[in-house]
Design a protein around this motif. Sequence first.
Motif, mmCIF file in Angstrom:
data_model
loop_
_atom_site.group_PDB
_atom_site.id
_atom_site.type_symbol
_atom_site.label_atom_id
_atom_site.label_comp_id
_atom_site.label_asym_id
_atom_site.label_seq_id
_atom_site.Cartn_x
_atom_site.Cartn_y
_atom_site.Cartn_z
ATOM 1 N N SER A 40 0.828 -1.220 0.000
ATOM 2 C CA SER A 40 0.000 0.000 0.000
ATOM 3 C C SER A 40 0.855 1.260 0.000
ATOM 4 O O SER A 40 0.347 2.362 0.227
ATOM 5 N N ASN A 41 2.152 1.097 -0.207
ATOM 6 C CA ASN A 41 3.105 2.219 -0.232
ATOM 7 C C ASN A 41 3.120 2.996 1.083
ATOM 8 O O ASN A 41 3.227 4.225 1.099
ATOM 9 N N LEU A 42 3.014 2.249 2.187
ATOM 10 C CA LEU A 42 3.042 2.831 3.530
ATOM 11 C C LEU A 42 4.229 2.252 4.295
ATOM 12 O O LEU A 42 4.665 1.133 4.018
ATOM 13 N N PRO A 43 4.732 2.997 5.286
ATOM 14 C CA PRO A 43 5.833 2.453 6.090
ATOM 15 C C PRO A 43 5.373 1.250 6.917
ATOM 16 O O PRO A 43 4.236 1.199 7.378
ATOM 17 N N MET A 44 6.278 0.302 7.081
ATOM 18 C CA MET A 44 5.983 -0.881 7.881
ATOM 19 C C MET A 44 6.286 -0.590 9.349
ATOM 20 O O MET A 44 7.069 0.305 9.660
ATOM 21 N N TYR A 45 5.697 -1.347 10.238
ATOM 22 C CA TYR A 45 5.896 -1.187 11.681
ATOM 23 C C TYR A 45 7.001 -2.080 12.221
ATOM 24 O O TYR A 45 7.079 -2.299 13.425
ATOM 25 N N ILE A 46 7.836 -2.588 11.360
ATOM 26 C CA ILE A 46 8.924 -3.465 11.775
ATOM 27 C C ILE A 46 10.247 -2.896 11.292
ATOM 28 O O ILE A 46 10.290 -2.103 10.355
ATOM 29 N N SER A 47 11.309 -3.337 11.927
ATOM 30 C CA SER A 47 12.637 -2.824 11.583
ATOM 31 C C SER A 47 13.168 -3.457 10.300
ATOM 32 O O SER A 47 12.752 -4.552 9.906
ATOM 33 N N ASP A 48 14.098 -2.759 9.674
ATOM 34 C CA ASP A 48 14.783 -3.311 8.502
ATOM 35 C C ASP A 48 15.520 -4.594 8.873
ATOM 36 O O ASP A 48 15.632 -5.508 8.062
ATOM 37 N N ASN A 49 16.017 -4.657 10.115
ATOM 38 C CA ASN A 49 16.714 -5.855 10.569
ATOM 39 C C ASN A 49 15.796 -7.076 10.522
ATOM 40 O O ASN A 49 16.203 -8.141 10.055
ATOM 41 N N LEU A 50 14.552 -6.918 10.990
ATOM 42 C CA LEU A 50 13.605 -8.035 10.929
ATOM 43 C C LEU A 50 13.326 -8.422 9.482
ATOM 44 O O LEU A 50 13.266 -9.611 9.157
ATOM 45 N N VAL A 51 13.159 -7.440 8.630
ATOM 46 C CA VAL A 51 12.923 -7.720 7.214
ATOM 47 C C VAL A 51 14.081 -8.530 6.646
ATOM 48 O O VAL A 51 13.877 -9.551 5.972
ATOM 49 N N ASN A 52 15.294 -8.106 6.931
ATOM 50 C CA ASN A 52 16.473 -8.797 6.402
ATOM 51 C C ASN A 52 16.602 -10.228 6.923
ATOM 52 O O ASN A 52 17.104 -11.098 6.218
ATOM 53 N N LEU A 53 16.147 -10.475 8.146
ATOM 54 C CA LEU A 53 16.248 -11.813 8.729
ATOM 55 C C LEU A 53 15.166 -12.781 8.250
ATOM 56 O O LEU A 53 15.407 -13.988 8.150
ATOM 57 N N TYR A 54 13.967 -12.244 7.959
ATOM 58 C CA TYR A 54 12.819 -13.127 7.754
ATOM 59 C C TYR A 54 12.085 -12.961 6.427
ATOM 60 O O TYR A 54 11.072 -13.607 6.205
ATOM 61 N N GLN A 55 12.586 -12.135 5.538
ATOM 62 C CA GLN A 55 11.890 -11.968 4.253
ATOM 63 C C GLN A 55 11.971 -13.243 3.430
ATOM 64 O O GLN A 55 12.811 -14.115 3.697
ATOM 65 N N PRO A 56 11.096 -13.378 2.433
ATOM 66 C CA PRO A 56 11.152 -14.570 1.582
ATOM 67 C C PRO A 56 12.558 -14.769 1.014
ATOM 68 O O PRO A 56 13.239 -13.815 0.653
ATOM 69 N N GLY A 57 12.973 -16.026 0.979
ATOM 70 C CA GLY A 57 14.287 -16.353 0.445
ATOM 71 C C GLY A 57 15.381 -16.436 1.493
ATOM 72 O O GLY A 57 16.508 -16.829 1.177
ATOM 73 N N THR A 58 15.060 -16.066 2.734
ATOM 74 C CA THR A 58 16.062 -16.139 3.795
ATOM 75 C C THR A 58 15.910 -17.447 4.558
ATOM 76 O O THR A 58 14.933 -18.177 4.384
ATOM 77 N N LYS A 59 16.893 -17.720 5.395
ATOM 78 C CA LYS A 59 16.839 -18.843 6.325
ATOM 79 C C LYS A 59 17.642 -18.439 7.550
ATOM 80 O O LYS A 59 18.405 -17.465 7.502
ATOM 81 N N PRO A 60 17.463 -19.146 8.639
ATOM 82 C CA PRO A 60 18.189 -18.761 9.853
ATOM 83 C C PRO A 60 19.701 -18.746 9.634
ATOM 84 O O PRO A 60 20.249 -19.637 8.996
ATOM 85 N N THR A 61 20.329 -17.714 10.165
ATOM 86 C CA THR A 61 21.789 -17.603 10.061
ATOM 87 C C THR A 61 22.458 -17.914 11.391
ATOM 88 O O THR A 61 23.678 -17.941 11.477
ATOM 89 N N GLY A 62 21.675 -18.128 12.403
ATOM 90 C CA GLY A 62 22.161 -18.440 13.743
ATOM 91 C C GLY A 62 20.972 -18.475 14.681
ATOM 92 O O GLY A 62 19.835 -18.210 14.264
ATOM 93 N N PRO A 63 21.213 -18.795 15.947
ATOM 94 C CA PRO A 63 20.087 -18.871 16.883
ATOM 95 C C PRO A 63 19.464 -17.503 17.147
ATOM 96 O O PRO A 63 20.152 -16.487 17.179
#
Length: 151
Positions: free
Chosen positions: A57-80
């Motif tokens: 909707s072209n609106l800001p998200m309520y989550i941090s960029d860090n969370l996006v980078n950790l959990y966006q599609p195509g990612t997997k856990p990099t550590g605990p």
Amino acid sequence: METVFKAWATSRKLYLNFFDNYSLEQLNKIPDGFNNNLIWNIGHIIVAQQALIYKGSNLPMYISDNLVNLYQPGTKPTGPTSQTQVNELKELLISLIATTKSDFQKGIFNTYTERTTATGFHLASLSDAFEFNNYHEGLHLGYMMGLSRLI
């Protein structure tokens, strides 16, 4: 839309049960043959919802960029995932429902950028995004139920 929000809240309550029924070690465990874990799936559905509804909707998200980078599609856990991070995800899991519902009732969603998801679902409107979000969360919930049997 009331039914969409009701289904979403019901789904998120089921996700909450994983915090009560599994230890931090279990939430982080990646069974042999898998590339993610219970907590990654929870982080992923939070990020996906924010991207589907707010970013779409072209609106800001309520989550941090860090969370996006950790959990966006195509990612997997990099550590605990730490207990602090788990606590943040647990809080976001529920709080974002009320926030999103309130924003919807305020009418802040004025535009939506059409796109087709990686699974081939065409999102032509905000309504499509909400429907797809519930479908997506259902898929991950089922995946987590299977994954939890291996932990």
